[in-house]
Write a protein that holds these residues in place. Structure first.
Motif, PDB file in Angstrom:
ATOM      1  N   ALA A 175       0.831  -1.218   0.000  1.00 54.27           N
ATOM      2  CA  ALA A 175       0.000   0.000   0.000  1.00 54.27           C
ATOM      3  C   ALA A 175       0.861   1.262   0.000  1.00 54.27           C
ATOM      4  N   VAL A 176       2.113   1.174   0.459  1.00 58.75           N
ATOM      5  CA  VAL A 176       2.958   2.379   0.479  1.00 58.75           C
ATOM      6  C   VAL A 176       3.189   2.919  -0.940  1.00 58.75           C
ATOM      7  N   TYR A 177       3.079   2.056  -1.957  1.00 58.87           N
ATOM      8  CA  TYR A 177       3.325   2.517  -3.329  1.00 58.87           C
ATOM      9  C   TYR A 177       2.177   3.367  -3.855  1.00 58.87           C
ATOM     10  N   GLY A 178       0.964   3.160  -3.331  1.00 57.23           N
ATOM     11  CA  GLY A 178      -0.204   3.861  -3.865  1.00 57.23           C
ATOM     12  C   GLY A 178      -0.431   3.448  -5.305  1.00 57.23           C
ATOM     13  N   ALA A 179      -1.018   4.348  -6.092  1.00 59.41           N
ATOM     14  CA  ALA A 179      -1.295   4.026  -7.497  1.00 59.41           C
ATOM     15  C   ALA A 179      -0.070   4.388  -8.337  1.00 59.41           C
ATOM     16  N   ALA A 180       1.036   3.702  -8.093  1.00 53.73           N
ATOM     17  CA  ALA A 180       2.292   4.049  -8.780  1.00 53.73           C
ATOM     18  C   ALA A 180       2.137   3.869 -10.286  1.00 53.73           C
ATOM     19  N   ALA A 181       2.705   4.796 -11.026  1.00 55.17           N
ATOM     20  CA  ALA A 181       2.500   4.812 -12.470  1.00 55.17           C
ATOM     21  C   ALA A 181       3.214   3.667 -13.182  1.00 55.17           C
ATOM     22  N   THR A 182       4.398   3.310 -12.684  1.00 54.81           N
ATOM     23  CA  THR A 182       5.151   2.269 -13.397  1.00 54.81           C
ATOM     24  C   THR A 182       5.126   0.957 -12.635  1.00 54.81           C
ATOM     25  N   LEU A 183       4.760  -0.091 -13.344  1.00 50.52           N
ATOM     26  CA  LEU A 183       4.743  -1.425 -12.761  1.00 50.52           C
ATOM     27  C   LEU A 183       5.814  -2.264 -13.453  1.00 50.52           C
ATOM     28  N   PRO A 184       6.402  -3.251 -12.785  1.00 46.46           N
ATOM     29  CA  PRO A 184       6.126  -3.624 -11.405  1.00 46.46           C
ATOM     30  C   PRO A 184       6.700  -2.623 -10.403  1.00 46.46           C
ATOM     31  N   ASN A 185       6.112  -2.598  -9.198  1.00 45.79           N
ATOM     32  CA  ASN A 185       6.612  -1.722  -8.145  1.00 45.79           C
ATOM     33  C   ASN A 185       7.986  -2.190  -7.699  1.00 45.79           C
ATOM     34  N   HIS A 186       8.898  -1.261  -7.709  1.00 48.95           N
ATOM     35  CA  HIS A 186      10.263  -1.530  -7.264  1.00 48.95           C
ATOM     36  C   HIS A 186      10.490  -0.744  -5.972  1.00 48.95           C
ATOM     37  N   GLU A 187      11.314  -1.285  -5.093  1.00 51.10           N
ATOM     38  CA  GLU A 187      11.514  -0.654  -3.782  1.00 51.10           C
ATOM     39  C   GLU A 187      12.044   0.772  -3.898  1.00 51.10           C
ATOM     40  N   LEU A 188      12.713   1.100  -4.999  1.00 53.14           N
ATOM     41  CA  LEU A 188      13.266   2.454  -5.123  1.00 53.14           C
ATOM     42  C   LEU A 188      12.251   3.463  -5.659  1.00 53.14           C
ATOM     43  N   ALA A 189      11.063   2.983  -6.051  1.00 47.41           N
ATOM     44  CA  ALA A 189      10.022   3.911  -6.541  1.00 47.41           C
ATOM     45  C   ALA A 189       9.620   4.862  -5.415  1.00 47.41           C
ATOM     46  N   LEU A 190       9.222   6.066  -5.811  1.00 53.10           N
ATOM     47  CA  LEU A 190       8.794   7.041  -4.809  1.00 53.10           C
ATOM     48  C   LEU A 190       7.447   6.602  -4.234  1.00 53.10           C
ATOM     49  N   PRO A 191       7.363   6.353  -2.925  1.00 55.36           N
ATOM     50  CA  PRO A 191       6.080   5.919  -2.355  1.00 55.36           C
ATOM     51  C   PRO A 191       5.037   7.031  -2.440  1.00 55.36           C
ATOM     52  N   GLN A 192       3.792   6.637  -2.649  1.00 54.27           N
ATOM     53  CA  GLN A 192       2.699   7.618  -2.710  1.00 54.27           C
ATOM     54  C   GLN A 192       1.525   7.104  -1.877  1.00 54.27           C
ATOM     55  N   PRO A 193       1.683   7.067  -0.544  1.00 54.97           N
ATOM     56  CA  PRO A 193       0.612   6.496   0.291  1.00 54.97           C
ATOM     57  C   PRO A 193      -0.694   7.260   0.112  1.00 54.97           C
ATOM     58  N   GLN A 194      -1.794   6.520   0.024  1.00 51.12           N
ATOM     59  CA  GLN A 194      -3.087   7.156  -0.227  1.00 51.12           C
ATOM     60  C   GLN A 194      -4.105   6.843   0.862  1.00 51.12           C
ATOM     61  N   SER A 195      -3.615   6.430   2.014  1.00 55.24           N
ATOM     62  CA  SER A 195      -4.508   6.188   3.151  1.00 55.24           C
ATOM     63  C   SER A 195      -3.699   6.417   4.417  1.00 55.24           C
ATOM     64  N   PRO A 196      -4.384   6.685   5.533  1.00 54.30           N
ATOM     65  CA  PRO A 196      -3.654   6.780   6.805  1.00 54.30           C
ATOM     66  C   PRO A 196      -2.886   5.490   7.088  1.00 54.30           C
ATOM     67  N   TYR A 197      -3.460   4.349   6.719  1.00 54.37           N
ATOM     68  CA  TYR A 197      -2.794   3.058   6.919  1.00 54.37           C
ATOM     69  C   TYR A 197      -1.444   3.041   6.193  1.00 54.37           C
ATOM     70  N   ALA A 198      -1.465   3.365   4.896  1.00 52.43           N
ATOM     71  CA  ALA A 198      -0.227   3.321   4.104  1.00 52.43           C
ATOM     72  C   ALA A 198       0.779   4.351   4.610  1.00 52.43           C
ATOM     73  N   ALA A 199       0.277   5.525   5.012  1.00 53.60           N
ATOM     74  CA  ALA A 199       1.179   6.574   5.508  1.00 53.60           C
ATOM     75  C   ALA A 199       1.879   6.109   6.781  1.00 53.60           C
ATOM     76  N   ALA A 200       1.134   5.447   7.673  1.00 50.69           N
ATOM     77  CA  ALA A 200       1.738   4.984   8.931  1.00 50.69           C
ATOM     78  C   ALA A 200       2.761   3.878   8.660  1.00 50.69           C
ATOM     79  N   LYS A 201       2.460   2.990   7.719  1.00 49.38           N
ATOM     80  CA  LYS A 201       3.418   1.925   7.388  1.00 49.38           C
ATOM     81  C   LYS A 201       4.712   2.541   6.836  1.00 49.38           C
ATOM     82  N   LEU A 202       4.555   3.540   5.957  1.00 48.58           N
ATOM     83  CA  LEU A 202       5.735   4.183   5.375  1.00 48.58           C
ATOM     84  C   LEU A 202       6.534   4.926   6.450  1.00 48.58           C
ATOM     85  N   ALA A 203       5.809   5.623   7.335  1.00 42.67           N
ATOM     86  CA  ALA A 203       6.492   6.362   8.410  1.00 42.67           C
ATOM     87  C   ALA A 203       7.240   5.383   9.324  1.00 42.67           C
ATOM     88  N   ALA A 204       6.615   4.245   9.607  1.00 43.48           N
ATOM     89  CA  ALA A 204       7.279   3.252  10.475  1.00 43.48           C
ATOM     90  C   ALA A 204       8.539   2.712   9.796  1.00 43.48           C
TER      91      ALA A 204
END
Ligand SMILES: NC(=O)c1ccc[n+]([C@@H]2O[C@H](COP(=O)([O-])OP(=O)(O)OC[C@H]3O[C@@H](n4cnc5c(N)ncnc54)[C@H](O)[C@@H]3O)[C@@H](O)[C@H]2O)c1
Length: 315
Positions: A125-154
């Motif tokens: 979920a930290v990737y959000g609706a990332a434009a390029t697939l597959p999601n790679h760990e170096l992609a800029l995260p785009q969290p779109q929920s409080p859940y994803a934001a908290a996971k990214l912050a952690a």
């Protein structure tokens, strides 16, 4: 013998991870509040002399410190969380406490009590609706929920502790996990546990959209193995890692397998696309393969058939 703490042990992923660790000869302490987990999930684990069950809150610093001091853990698998994305919208303060503050509490106790390795359950979920697939760990995260934001912050905080204090922090970004013990009644539940439940009952399933949306489905047994190896493998570098297969499966492909298993099932309903639903999700598994030699072993077709048959056996 390795001694490890598993928080969220009575949950879906937690209970499978505990079983994997016990089978590998670890001593395991399992902590859970039973907020969304169930004690029945730990039936196999609780029969082992190497498992200790503790009903406690992973954010109760005093209770957790007592466990850390008593057991001197070699590693911690921190899975306990608020797992429902919709609930994170409704309860942002609770999301902050369960998904961020508790990870901080566990990480500080690791540092204080000399536990080197902390494996943290993060999410794709930290990737959000990332434009390029597959999601790679170096992609800029785009969290779109409080859940994803908290996971990214952690994740960020744990990796900060790794850089600052030498904690070995491994953040695993799980994709769509499925398998036995996933609660079909949970709002967070994967589509496969809901579908399995409905096909078994002879009820129609609803697909939102044209069914061509796809997911990277990972069997929970493969996730348990990734968790266990990330805990036990001495040379595992700190960082973020996808836990995925690298293979996209569409809902229509999923339905084709169910139709073979349940030929008399009622026709599928197709409804409007739901706002906020991501069309495609796919992970790049290369980083975990390079770090651990890990790749998912259970094919989707086999995993789904096993899930359906296990469900039938429970009827
Ligand atoms: N299932 C998935 O597809 C998926 C995908 C991405 C990430 N995750 C993450 O994996 C982890 C495990 O999820 P799951 O699917 O097994 O869900 P789950 O609800 O089955 O497990 C979570 C467990 O944590 C427990 N818990 C909650 N708050 C607690 C606390 N304060 N102290 C102790 N225990 C507490 C719950 O009772 C439950 O047993 C979570 O961190 C979740 O965010 C899961």
């Amino acid at each position: 013998m390795h001694t490890v703490l598993v928080t969220g042990a009575a949950g879906f992923i937690g209970s499978h991870s505990v079983e994997w660790l016990l089978a590998r000869g670890c001593r395991v302490v399992g902590v859970d509040t039973l907020r969304t987990g169930r004690l029945e999930n730990l039936a196999v684990a609780r029969a082992s002399p190497h498992f200790a069950w503790v009903q406690a809150d992973a954010g109760d610093e005093a209770a957790m410190r007592a466990l850390f001091e008593c057991y001197r853990f070699d590693g911690v698998l921190h899975l306990a969380a608020l797992v429902s994305v919709p609930e994170s919208f409704r309860e942002p303060a609770l999301n902050y406490r369960l998904n961020l503050a508790n990870a901080d509490c566990i990480a500080r106790l690791c540092l204080e009590c000399g536990c080197k390795r902390l494996v943290f359950a993060s999410s794709a979920a930290v990737y959000g609706a990332a434009a390029t697939l597959p999601n790679h760990e170096l992609a800029l995260p785009q969290p779109q929920s409080p859940y994803a934001a908290a996971k990214l912050a952690a994740e960020t905080m744990l990796l900060g502790y790794a850089a600052s204090y030498g904690l070995e922090a491994v953040c695993l970004r799980y994709f769509n996990i499925y398998g036995p013990r996933q609660d079909p009644a949970s709002p967070y539940s994967g589509v496969l546990s809901i579908f399995t439940d409905r096909f078994r009952q002879g009820l129609p399933v609803t697909v939102y959209g044209d069914g061509e949306q796809s997911r990277d489905f990972v069997a929970v047994q493969d996730v348990a193995r990734a968790n266990g190896l990330a805990l036990l493998e001495a040379a595992m570098p700190s960082g973020c890692y996808n836990v995925c297969t690298g293979r996209a499966v569409s809902l229509n492909q999923v339905l084709a397998i169910y139709r073979e298993l349940y030929p008399a099932a009622p026709a599928t309903r197709y409804d409007e696309v739901r706002v906020g639903d991501i069309r495609h999700s796919l992970g790049d598994p290369a980083a975990l393969r390079a770090a651990l030699g890990y790749s998912a072993q259970i094919s989707f077709e086999m995993g789904l058939r096993e899930l359906a048959l296990a469900g039938d056996a429970r009827k």
